[in-house]
Design an enzyme around this catalytic site. Structure first.
Site, mmCIF file in Angstrom:
data_model
loop_
_atom_site.group_PDB
_atom_site.id
_atom_site.type_symbol
_atom_site.label_atom_id
_atom_site.label_comp_id
_atom_site.label_asym_id
_atom_site.label_seq_id
_atom_site.Cartn_x
_atom_site.Cartn_y
_atom_site.Cartn_z
ATOM 1 N N ARG A 278 -9.047 18.845 -66.408
ATOM 2 C CA ARG A 278 -9.976 19.166 -67.487
ATOM 3 C C ARG A 278 -9.720 18.328 -68.726
ATOM 4 O O ARG A 278 -10.660 17.986 -69.456
ATOM 5 C CB ARG A 278 -9.905 20.669 -67.797
ATOM 6 N N GLY B 1 -11.265 19.022 -54.783
ATOM 7 C CA GLY B 1 -12.403 19.899 -54.975
ATOM 8 C C GLY B 1 -12.724 20.099 -56.444
ATOM 9 O O GLY B 1 -13.888 20.218 -56.829
ATOM 10 N N ARG C 183 -15.852 20.709 -47.181
ATOM 11 C CA ARG C 183 -15.761 21.845 -48.098
ATOM 12 C C ARG C 183 -17.137 22.229 -48.640
ATOM 13 O O ARG C 183 -17.985 21.371 -48.887
ATOM 14 C CB ARG C 183 -14.774 21.552 -49.229
ATOM 15 N N ASP D 73 -4.116 30.165 -54.835
ATOM 16 C CA ASP D 73 -3.390 28.988 -54.347
ATOM 17 C C ASP D 73 -1.964 29.309 -53.922
ATOM 18 O O ASP D 73 -1.327 28.506 -53.226
ATOM 19 C CB ASP D 73 -3.357 27.898 -55.428
ATOM 20 N N LYS E 80 -10.478 26.124 -48.291
ATOM 21 C CA LYS E 80 -9.606 25.258 -49.078
ATOM 22 C C LYS E 80 -9.385 23.948 -48.317
ATOM 23 O O LYS E 80 -10.150 23.602 -47.433
ATOM 24 C CB LYS E 80 -8.281 25.984 -49.354
ATOM 25 N N ARG F 122 -6.760 28.164 -44.706
ATOM 26 C CA ARG F 122 -5.383 28.575 -44.968
ATOM 27 C C ARG F 122 -5.008 29.883 -44.288
ATOM 28 O O ARG F 122 -3.812 30.153 -44.117
ATOM 29 C CB ARG F 122 -5.122 28.635 -46.483
ATOM 30 N N ARG G 181 -0.393 22.553 -50.029
ATOM 31 C CA ARG G 181 0.200 23.868 -50.285
ATOM 32 C C ARG G 181 0.819 24.467 -49.025
ATOM 33 O O ARG G 181 1.784 25.223 -49.103
ATOM 34 C CB ARG G 181 -0.835 24.795 -50.902
#
Length: 424
Positions: free
Chosen positions: A24, A91, A119, A311, A338, A342, A384
């Site tokens: 951001r 993403g 996605r 997450d 994701k 997941r 992750r």
């Protein structure tokens, strides 16, 4: 990558900059007037994709070891890219930048890697079209996306999912609309966009689960210090809790209340985590976390807690596998879309290691306490998953072997170095 069992973890470490905030800072700096200077920026592949996209849109961005400097050109200063904008695996990049590009006076194509092309983008296509955007996807409303900039209208969108990416996309498009734009979520997702846009000068209001923005503000460049990413800290929190005789001090962790679900879930599992040096950095709450070995118990993770730890669920599942009792994770169907599915990836890899775990439509049930053993982990190129099972390897008989282990560079390039540096 082979992760061997550890007898103890000791030490302290700073955590890399928050990925969400790093993204951001570049995006908002690019559409602000003047210079935005960012320190502790995350130099992961996803955030570098955001820098690359905005450079292609005509923004000068300096990336040095000390800081990132974005020379913003204001809300209407972007220029068309001659080539498709490559979001890589990110993403956040593709969804947030879509909101900005929807109101530009030019056309853009957004693309990414094979994972991004799978996605779901309908979740942003639908509200942007409701605002008047000319936006099309490929195949099943996936990337590549073609955006023909057009006049946008302010709307009040009732989002079916609590997603900061969806909310942020709509709010960013709202900067270019003809009236106020609002998003109401089922529960509040992470609020970094609202906090940071307000600091840049946008008129943002939040009430209950609704965030609203007024159009055409004058945004001004800022100095931003990015706090440590609690999603990255989660792996060290889990490691210190699970490995016997461990104590880790994790410095400079962002503990925004829309992101601290890992701490609340760990607390429900009777984790020993203490906060020190609580303060605020660039509008975000930050502290140091002292984590020591604990006897964890099962819990239920559900409802409004899910957006605050979505997450972290893979590593929470690892914690649950070593905890006493049963842990139930529900209301987490978002895990299916994701970087990998997941739910399936976590369950299949835990089962390989000998865990008693069952997938459900919106989560999983983990009956903890069974000893885990060596396995070869396939993270499905999901950073992750790789990091979560590296933690599992510290506590499993024989450790673990992680295929495609380099995928952690998406969010934490130095992860294995930092993890091994604590092991005794």
């Amino acid at each position: 990558m082979f992760i061997k069992p550890a007898s103890s973890l000791k030490g302290e470490l700073p955590i890399p900059g928050d990925k969400s905030i790093s993204h951001r800072s570049v995006m908002f700096g690019a559409i602000a007037n003047g210079r935005t200077e960012v320190t502790h920026f995350l130099q992961g592949a996803d955030c570098l994709s955001t820098i690359s996209c905005f450079r292609r849109l005509g923004i000068e961005i300096e990336n040095t070891k000390e800081h990132i400097c974005i020379h913003g050109k204001g809300l209407h200063g972007l220029r068309p890219s001659k080539e498709a904008l490559d979001a890589g695996n990110s993403g956040t990049t593709i969804r947030l930048i879509s909101g900005i590009l929807a109101g530009q006076p030019f056309s853009s194509v957004l693309d990414g890697d094979a994972s991004i092309r799978r996605r779901p983008m309908k979740r942003i296509i639908t509200p942007l079209r409701e605002m008047g955007a000319d936006l099309t996807g490929s195949g099943n409303d996936c990337a590549p996306l073609t955006i023909n900039g057009s006049a946008l209208h302010g709307i009040h969108y009732l989002s079916p999912v609590a997603s900061a990416q969806v909310k942020s996309c709509i709010l960013l498009a709202g900067l270019y609309a003809d009236g106020q734009t609002s998003v109401t979520e089922p529960s509040v997702s992470r609020d970094h966009t609202e906090r940071m846009l307000s600091a840049f000068g946008a008129q943002v209001t939040c009430r209950d689960t609704t965030a609203s923005i007024c159009p055409d503000p004058v945004l001004s460049g800022q100095k931003i210090e990015v706090p440590g990413d609690i999603s990255s800290a989660a792996y060290f929190i889990a490691a210190a809790l699970l490995v016997p005789n461990s104590e880790i001090l994790i410095r400079n962790v962002g503990v925004n209340p829309t992101r601290d679900g890992i701490l609340r879930a760990a607390g429900a599992m009777h984790a020993n985590i203490k906060k020190y040096n609580e303060h605020t950095v660039s509008g975000e709450p930050v502290c140091d976390l002292l984590v020591t070995s604990s006897s964890l118990t099962g819990t239920v993770i559900e409802g409004s807690l899910i957006p605050a730890l979505i997450d972290e669920i893979p590593v929470l599942a690892v914690m649950a596998a070593f905890a006493d009792g049963t842990t139930v994770i529900r209301d987490a169907a978002e895990l299916k879309v994701k970087e990998s599915n997941r739910i399936d990836t976590v369950v299949s890899n835990l089962q390989k290691m000998g865990a008693d775990v069952t997938a459900t439509d919106d989560g999983m049930v983990i009956r903890g306490g069974r000893p885990l053993h060596y396995a070869v982990i396939d993270p499905q190129a999901d950073h992750r998953i790789a990091m979560a099972f590296a933690v599992a390897g510290l506590c499993a008989e024989g450790g673990v072997e992680i295929d495609n282990a380099e995928c952690v560079a998406i969010s934490y390039p130095g992860f294995y170095r930092d993890l091994c540096g604590l092991s005794l």
